[in-house]
Write a protein that holds these residues in place. Structure first.
Motif, PDB file in Angstrom:
ATOM      1  N   UNK A 175       0.980  -0.916   0.137  1.00 18.26           N
ATOM      2  CA  UNK A 175       0.093  -0.492   0.158  1.00 18.26           C
ATOM      3  C   UNK A 175       0.687   1.524  -0.602  1.00 18.26           C
ATOM      4  N   UNK A 176       0.836   1.925  -1.171  1.00 14.73           N
ATOM      5  CA  UNK A 176       1.776   3.085  -1.092  1.00 14.73           C
ATOM      6  C   UNK A 176       0.801   4.500  -0.048  1.00 14.73           C
ATOM      7  N   UNK A 177       1.374   5.227   0.343  1.00 16.03           N
ATOM      8  CA  UNK A 177       1.264   6.252   0.812  1.00 16.03           C
ATOM      9  C   UNK A 177       2.264   7.842   0.667  1.00 16.03           C
ATOM     10  N   UNK A 181      -1.237  12.193  -2.984  1.00 15.35           N
ATOM     11  CA  UNK A 181      -2.160  11.292  -3.662  1.00 15.35           C
ATOM     12  C   UNK A 181      -3.665  11.939  -2.934  1.00 15.35           C
ATOM     13  N   UNK A 182      -4.021  13.040  -2.090  1.00 16.44           N
ATOM     14  CA  UNK A 182      -5.145  13.497  -2.005  1.00 16.44           C
ATOM     15  C   UNK A 182      -5.270  13.944  -3.080  1.00 16.44           C
ATOM     16  N   UNK A 194      -4.164  10.205   4.101  1.00 14.71           N
ATOM     17  CA  UNK A 194      -5.635  11.115   4.942  1.00 14.71           C
ATOM     18  C   UNK A 194      -4.966  11.258   6.264  1.00 14.71           C
ATOM     19  N   UNK A 195      -5.141  10.314   6.408  1.00 17.22           N
ATOM     20  CA  UNK A 195      -4.411   9.551   8.412  1.00 17.22           C
ATOM     21  C   UNK A 195      -3.562  11.121   8.724  1.00 17.22           C
ATOM     22  N   UNK A 196      -2.498  11.389   7.591  1.00 20.57           N
ATOM     23  CA  UNK A 196      -1.505  11.770   8.229  1.00 20.57           C
ATOM     24  C   UNK A 196      -1.416  13.367   7.618  1.00 20.57           C
ATOM     25  N   UNK A 197      -1.842  13.435   6.379  1.00 24.43           N
ATOM     26  CA  UNK A 197      -2.008  15.217   5.811  1.00 24.43           C
ATOM     27  C   UNK A 197      -2.992  16.247   6.708  1.00 24.43           C
TER      28      UNK A 197
END
Length: 320
Positions: A175-177, A181-182, A194-197
């Motif tokens: 899984x790429x993060x 991406x958003x 999303x959980x980070x940004x």
């Protein structure tokens, strides 16, 4: 080296372009739109050709003109369950077109970005709570359309690899993060980013469930580094498929802890339970990355805390 990237102005392509240009290589991209917003720092060093990988003749003409040494095939369609025919057209026919154009133009190698979805569904010992790492030679039997089309793309490339002079290799990513991406992709596929940004930008973030689910995560900069490693590897490669991942799972709760450490005032709530992305064919999975480590010496440079710190720093630079 001349490297052509399909879908090269997307999230993964932007970081790959930076990596390759930083190494002194020439980069061209085939894209359906001329949007360089994700790589403004190197946009003037990237040759952009507008085109579509489903356009057989147009793609062949572009590859002949650009004359790359290596093609990295990033372009893909991801909303496969809702539009299966488009998925087949882009992910299977498009991949066949890339391989055929490469063979006709005398391209040395095609590097295809596949996915851990080819191993789905991850049930039994492959899933929660054991997450036994899965190797490249394990049974591939995807039941979701994304995994089906990615595996079909691998099979098409493998045929060209056996029957032409083009060396074809598939990279199966965890899984790429990471950043970007958003901006380019909406929906649950972005749970981890999303959980980070979102907390890093000072906004509240709530996830109703999934805190106990583990997944094998790979940061965008490591994705670019892995692709570059395979692009630049000497001939011949010993295998046609490589897992690209950390080889271990990280839960959403653990990511949340890393975010809170990097952003002490983060307004962040994560519910317990599994399957945060509501996958009908779950592939929360750990990948065995020993093959590429042993053969090419590639390992992720970022662990979760350092990736989160880097990601948060980029968000703060952008929003300052």
């Amino acid at each position: 080296m001349r490297v052509m990237v399909t879908g090269g102005l997307g999230v993964n392509g932007a970081w790959l372009a930076r990596d390759l240009i930083g190494g002194g290589h020439e980069v061209s991209v085939i894209e359906t739109r001329d949007d360089t917003s994700l790589l403004p720092d190197v946009a003037d060093q990237v040759e952009v050709v507008l085109g579509d990988i489903t356009d057989t003749d147009g793609l062949s003409t572009a590859v002949q003109k650009l004359a790359p040494d290596v093609i990295v095939h990033l372009a893909a369609f991801v909303d496969c369950e809702r539009s299966p025919q488009v998925a087949v057209d882009v992910n299977v026919k498009g991949t066949a077109n890339v391989a055929a154009a490469a063979a006709a133009a005398g391209v040395r190698r095609v590097v295809y970005t596949s996915s851990k979805a080819v191993y789905a569904p991850a049930t039994g010992h492959l899933g929660h709570p054991t997450y036994t790492p899965i190797g490249e030679d394990e049974h591939l039997g995807p039941t979701g359309m994304y995994g089906i089309t990615k595996k079909a793309g691998e099979d098409v490339l493998a045929w060209y690899g056996r029957n032409t002079d083009v060396e074809c290799v598939s990279l199966r990513f965890g899984t790429i993060f990471g950043p970007g991406r958003l901006q380019r992709h909406a929906g649950p596929i972005n749970t981890y980013s999303s959980l980070i940004e979102i907390p890093a930008s000072g906004q509240p973030f709530t996830l109703e469930r999934g805190g106990e689910e583990g997944d094998d995560l790979v940061y965008l900069l490591d994705v670019a580094d892995a692709i570059s490693t395979v692009v630049l590897a000497p001939d011949p490669l010993r295998h046609t498929a490589y897992n690209i991942a950390a080889g271990r799972v990280t839960t959403l709760n653990q990511i949340g802890d890393a975010v809170r450490a990097a952003v002490p005032d983060a307004d962040l709530t994560i519910g317990q339970g599994l399957n945060p992305m509501e996958q009908p064919d779950p592939y929360y999975i750990a990948l065995d990355g020993s093959r590429i480590a042993d053969e090419l010496g590639w390992r992720p440079r970022f662990d979760i805390p350092s990736a989160v710190d880097h990601f948060v720093g980029l968000v703060r630079e952008r929003t300052a």
